[in-house]
Design a protein around this motif. Structure first.
Motif, PDB file in Angstrom:
ATOM      1  N   GLU A   1       0.856  -1.249   0.141  1.00 12.92           N
ATOM      2  CA  GLU A   1       0.192   0.006  -0.105  1.00 12.92           C
ATOM      3  C   GLU A   1       0.862   1.297  -0.111  1.00 12.92           C
ATOM      4  OE1 GLU A   1      -3.361   0.273  -0.348  1.00 12.92           O
ATOM      5  OE2 GLU A   1      -3.209  -1.785  -0.842  1.00 12.92           O
ATOM      6  N   SER A   2       2.000   1.383   0.777  1.00 13.22           N
ATOM      7  CA  SER A   2       2.720   2.541   0.623  1.00 13.22           C
ATOM      8  C   SER A   2       3.299   2.848  -0.664  1.00 13.22           C
ATOM      9  CB  SER A   2       3.973   2.371   1.820  1.00 13.22           C
ATOM     10  OG  SER A   2       4.800   1.353   1.363  1.00 13.22           O
TER      11      SER A   2
ATOM     12  N   LYS B   1       1.865   1.970  -3.722  1.00 15.96           N
ATOM     13  CA  LYS B   1       0.723   2.513  -4.459  1.00 15.96           C
ATOM     14  C   LYS B   1       0.277   3.885  -4.048  1.00 15.96           C
ATOM     15  CE  LYS B   1      -1.782  -1.748  -4.672  1.00 15.96           C
ATOM     16  NZ  LYS B   1      -2.923  -2.733  -4.201  1.00 15.96           N
ATOM     17  N   LYS B   2       0.320   4.207  -2.577  1.00 15.50           N
ATOM     18  CA  LYS B   2      -0.058   5.532  -2.081  1.00 15.50           C
ATOM     19  C   LYS B   2       1.022   6.608  -2.948  1.00 15.50           C
ATOM     20  CE  LYS B   2      -0.093   7.347   2.444  1.00 15.50           C
ATOM     21  NZ  LYS B   2       0.042   7.122   3.737  1.00 15.50           N
ATOM     22  N   TRP B   3       2.363   6.215  -2.637  1.00 15.82           N
ATOM     23  CA  TRP B   3       3.341   6.955  -2.928  1.00 15.82           C
ATOM     24  C   TRP B   3       3.155   7.333  -4.392  1.00 15.82           C
ATOM     25  CZ3 TRP B   3       7.173   5.623  -6.688  1.00 15.82           C
ATOM     26  CH2 TRP B   3       7.912   6.567  -6.878  1.00 15.82           C
TER      27      TRP B   3
ATOM     28  N   SER C   1       0.829   7.411  -6.472  1.00 13.39           N
ATOM     29  CA  SER C   1      -0.593   7.841  -6.915  1.00 13.39           C
ATOM     30  C   SER C   1      -0.580   9.314  -6.468  1.00 13.39           C
ATOM     31  CB  SER C   1      -1.675   7.212  -6.169  1.00 13.39           C
ATOM     32  OG  SER C   1      -1.697   7.450  -4.815  1.00 13.39           O
ATOM     33  N   ARG C   2       0.352   9.648  -5.437  1.00  9.16           N
ATOM     34  CA  ARG C   2       0.456  11.247  -5.301  1.00  9.16           C
ATOM     35  C   ARG C   2       1.193  12.128  -6.365  1.00  9.16           C
ATOM     36  NH1 ARG C   2       3.266  11.207   0.300  1.00  9.16           N
ATOM     37  NH2 ARG C   2       4.973  11.371  -0.935  1.00  9.16           N
TER      38      ARG C   2
END
Length: 138
Positions: A11-12, A14-16, A18-19
């Motif tokens: 998840e980290s 994907k989150k990174w 996507s920002r």
């Protein structure tokens, strides 16, 4: 093509990325890397992180150990020099020189070998895709 880490549900990561994606932009390939020198990141030393290439012709760089102020992106069209080297172990070393305004930025990194058997094949494919993509830009 997403990173091998997607299968681990990282998840980290994907989150990174996507920002940093622009609207409508997608990640073509993402790999785990060790940066030996990433221009603006640090003057020396090495650290692990992620590297993603987008269909918007950008390279997104992320260092997992340092918070977001050390995340950068570069446009491949600003690359002045791209050098690739494969080791006998299959790792890909990449050296890219960018010019940003009057500054030269050097980005040096090496792909990481994935030891988890179920991710190894996807990682190899990602490294090959990265190499093919960068060779097309040379």
């Amino acid at each position: 093509i997403m990173a091998a880490y997607e299968k681990l549900d990282d998840e980290s990561m994907k989150k990174w990325y996507s920002r940093y994606l622009m609207p409508g932009e997608n990640v073509i390939v993402a790999v785990a890397v060790v940066y030996s020198n990433a221009g603006l990141f640090l003057n020396s030393g090495s650290f692990s992180g992620y590297l993603a290439i987008t269909d918007g012709d950008r390279i997104l760089c992320h260092n997992r150990d340092i918070k977001g102020e050390n995340d950068f992106y570069f446009y491949l069209m600003n690359a002045k020099k791209i050098k690739l080297k494969r080791s006998i172990f299959g790792n890909l070393s990449v050296f890219i020189v960018f010019s940003k305004e009057r500054k030269k930025i050097k980005l040096k990194f090496k792909t990481v070998k994935i030891l988890v058997p179920e991710l190894r094949q996807q990682n190899e494919k990602n490294i090959n895709d990265l190499e093919t993509f960068l060779k097309s830009k040379v």
